[in-house]
Design a protein around this motif. Structure first.
Motif, PDB file in Angstrom:
ATOM      1  N   SER A  21       0.439  -1.539  -0.532  1.00  0.00           N
ATOM      2  CA  SER A  21      -0.119   0.187  -0.399  1.00  0.00           C
ATOM      3  C   SER A  21       1.043   1.476  -0.220  1.00  0.00           C
ATOM      4  N   GLY A  40       2.162   1.736  -3.444  1.00  0.00           N
ATOM      5  CA  GLY A  40       1.286   2.543  -3.998  1.00  0.00           C
ATOM      6  C   GLY A  40       0.574   0.948  -5.497  1.00  0.00           C
ATOM      7  N   ILE A  96      -2.016  -1.711  -5.396  1.00  0.00           N
ATOM      8  CA  ILE A  96      -2.214  -1.727  -4.602  1.00  0.00           C
ATOM      9  C   ILE A  96      -3.185  -3.047  -5.017  1.00  0.00           C
ATOM     10  N   GLU A 110      -1.246  -4.856  -2.962  1.00  0.00           N
ATOM     11  CA  GLU A 110      -1.681  -4.841  -1.183  1.00  0.00           C
ATOM     12  C   GLU A 110      -3.051  -5.935  -0.895  1.00  0.00           C
ATOM     13  N   SER A 111      -4.278  -5.786  -2.039  1.00  0.00           N
ATOM     14  CA  SER A 111      -5.244  -6.656  -2.285  1.00  0.00           C
ATOM     15  C   SER A 111      -4.454  -8.091  -2.797  1.00  0.00           C
ATOM     16  N   SER A 124     -11.247  -1.365   2.366  1.00  0.00           N
ATOM     17  CA  SER A 124     -10.957  -0.409   1.834  1.00  0.00           C
ATOM     18  C   SER A 124     -10.115  -0.803   0.764  1.00  0.00           C
ATOM     19  N   THR A 125      -9.562  -1.159   0.539  1.00  0.00           N
ATOM     20  CA  THR A 125      -8.133  -1.560  -0.595  1.00  0.00           C
ATOM     21  C   THR A 125      -9.075  -2.089  -2.176  1.00  0.00           C
ATOM     22  N   LYS A 137     -12.424  -0.876  -2.197  1.00  0.00           N
ATOM     23  CA  LYS A 137     -12.395   0.712  -3.111  1.00  0.00           C
ATOM     24  C   LYS A 137     -11.717   1.078  -3.279  1.00  0.00           C
ATOM     25  N   LYS A 138      -9.865   1.163  -2.489  1.00  0.00           N
ATOM     26  CA  LYS A 138      -9.699   1.871  -3.973  1.00  0.00           C
ATOM     27  C   LYS A 138      -9.094   1.139  -4.966  1.00  0.00           C
ATOM     28  N   LYS A 163     -12.167   2.617  -7.311  1.00  0.00           N
ATOM     29  CA  LYS A 163     -11.444   4.057  -7.992  1.00  0.00           C
ATOM     30  C   LYS A 163     -10.868   4.152  -8.447  1.00  0.00           C
ATOM     31  N   ASN A 164      -9.724   3.343  -8.638  1.00  0.00           N
ATOM     32  CA  ASN A 164      -8.790   3.343  -9.544  1.00  0.00           C
ATOM     33  C   ASN A 164      -9.041   2.703 -11.093  1.00  0.00           C
ATOM     34  N   GLN A 221     -11.437   5.022 -13.057  1.00  0.00           N
ATOM     35  CA  GLN A 221     -10.447   6.607 -13.100  1.00  0.00           C
ATOM     36  C   GLN A 221     -10.099   6.003 -14.171  1.00  0.00           C
TER      37      GLN A 221
END
Length: 191
Positions: A130, A133, A135, A138-139, A175-176, A178-179, A182-183, A186
């Motif tokens: 995380s 950066g 993700i 991280e996940s 939270s991960t 969700k990121k 979102k990424n 985008q």
């Protein structure tokens, strides 16, 4: 009094490991003293201790003291490398730590503490990714941690500390994810 050959063999290994183990513990303690003041000097002491502890672990993998020392020194090296933003070296130390934890689980598959430590290491590795950066990694590591925790949850849902860790793990994974979503959204809009 007669002692079997296995006794003398064990005594010889213990004697061989004893002096270097003591020296490694002293090196690790000195490294701790330098941790905040001079991280590079701390790193050298930790690395010197690590090589001895790894050797002792290979000689006596079932001795908790070697595993405990390895775990402490590896976590200290992880801290040094994370603080210096040397994430690849920190990942390398996590990899070593995971390897030793998995060996301990192979030696004693029923020990829930080793299982919890493995899950905690996966979660810590997820947090490192995380910080980097990354993700996806991280996940991945959060999922590994949660898979272990879910199995433990099935075995015992009456341990408050475990339930707290599990809840925090779920929150962080949420939270991960969700990121990630979102990424992904985008990046798909940009295309």
């Amino acid at each position: 009094m007669f002692f079997p050959e296995s006794f003398w063999k064990k005594m010889k290994i213990s004697t061989i490991c004893s002096l270097p183990s003591t020296k490694a513990q002293i090196q690790a303690n000195i490294g701790n003293l330098y941790l905040d003041e001079d991280p590079e000097k701390a790193q050298k002491y930790f690395e010197d201790a690590l090589s001895v502890l790894e050797n002792n672990f290979e000689l006596e993998p079932d001795e908790e003291i070697h595993y405990s020392g390895l775990k402490t020194v590896l976590n200290n090296l992880i801290t040094v490398f994370k603080n210096q933003k040397e994430y690849e070296k920190a990942v390398e130390m996590y990899s070593k730590l995971l390897s030793f934890q998995q060996r301990m689980l192979e030696l004693d598959p029923e020990d829930r503490e080793y299982t919890k430590e493995l899950a905690a290491t996966y979660a810590s590795l997820a947090l490192l990714y995380s910080e980097k950066g990354d993700i996806e990694q991280e996940s991945h590591y959060h999922r590994l941690a949660l898979d272990i925790l879910e199995k433990l949850l099935e075995e015992s849902s009456d341990d408050p500390e475990f339930l707290q860790r599990f809840t925090v793990g779920l929150y962080i994974l949420g939270s991960t994810l969700k990121k990630l979503r979102k990424n992904f959204m985008q990046s798909s809009r940009k295309q």
